[in-house]
Design an enzyme around this catalytic site. Sequence first.
Site, PDB file in Angstrom:
ATOM      1  N   ILE A  96       0.884  -1.157   0.000  1.00  0.00           N
ATOM      2  CA  ILE A  96       0.000   0.000   0.000  1.00  0.00           C
ATOM      3  C   ILE A  96       0.927   1.213   0.000  1.00  0.00           C
ATOM      4  O   ILE A  96       1.592   1.488   0.987  1.00  0.00           O
ATOM      5  CB  ILE A  96      -0.987  -0.027   1.182  1.00  0.00           C
ATOM      6  N   TYR A  97       1.024   1.862  -1.140  1.00  0.00           N
ATOM      7  CA  TYR A  97       1.956   2.974  -1.317  1.00  0.00           C
ATOM      8  C   TYR A  97       1.199   4.237  -1.688  1.00  0.00           C
ATOM      9  O   TYR A  97       0.372   4.217  -2.608  1.00  0.00           O
ATOM     10  CB  TYR A  97       2.956   2.680  -2.441  1.00  0.00           C
ATOM     11  N   LEU A 107      -4.962   9.621   2.977  1.00  0.00           N
ATOM     12  CA  LEU A 107      -5.297   8.749   1.848  1.00  0.00           C
ATOM     13  C   LEU A 107      -5.135   7.284   2.190  1.00  0.00           C
ATOM     14  O   LEU A 107      -5.918   6.440   1.734  1.00  0.00           O
ATOM     15  CB  LEU A 107      -4.461   9.105   0.626  1.00  0.00           C
ATOM     16  N   GLY A 108      -4.138   6.948   2.990  1.00  0.00           N
ATOM     17  CA  GLY A 108      -3.930   5.559   3.380  1.00  0.00           C
ATOM     18  C   GLY A 108      -5.166   4.987   4.054  1.00  0.00           C
ATOM     19  O   GLY A 108      -5.549   3.836   3.818  1.00  0.00           O
ATOM     20  N   TYR A 142      -1.716   0.682  11.246  1.00  0.00           N
ATOM     21  CA  TYR A 142      -2.471  -0.565  11.149  1.00  0.00           C
ATOM     22  C   TYR A 142      -3.154  -0.915  12.474  1.00  0.00           C
ATOM     23  O   TYR A 142      -4.299  -1.376  12.478  1.00  0.00           O
ATOM     24  CB  TYR A 142      -1.583  -1.702  10.653  1.00  0.00           C
TER      25      TYR A 142
END
Length: 174
Positions: A96-97, A107-108, A142
């Site tokens: 996930i970049y 945005l992540g 996370y």
Amino acid sequence: MELTYRLCSLEELHQLRQISEHTFVIAFEKDNDPEDFKKYIKKAFTLEKVKEELLNPNSDFYFVYNNKEVVGYFKLNVNDAQSELKQDNSVELERIYVVAKYQGLGLGEQFLHYIKAIAQERNKKMLWLGVWQENKRAVKFYERHGFQKFDTHPYFIGSDEQTDWLMRFDLSNL
């Protein structure tokens, strides 16, 4: 910012390779031995390697757009494309970049909501990933989003053995 998501096509291979390498270098070069890092980059981001990954029927690359500009991408693996678990009921979030100029804008989190929805649509029970234990910012991200550490595995940057935390999210929590 309204994001759109689209599967990457073979015609976008060069762009995918360039974004992959550039984003990885910005994120991790400063934290690694220069020689080991150079060896890793030469091997991990060749056009042939990225093409092989893109053509794997058990892997999906998604470009994420703001208007017509790519702001990042993510890669999902199922079945034998998964690096560890290889369970029918799980999906691996391998990458996930977010492009550097768009980092810090949340945005992540938007990517992750979309990824969880994809995994649910595919009737998966668990979303999991590996994250470098030294990437404290990502680990906290996370954890904030419900992932829990369940194991570790080695990850090599050149000859440097590093440790990734394996983290999972139970999709029944949605």
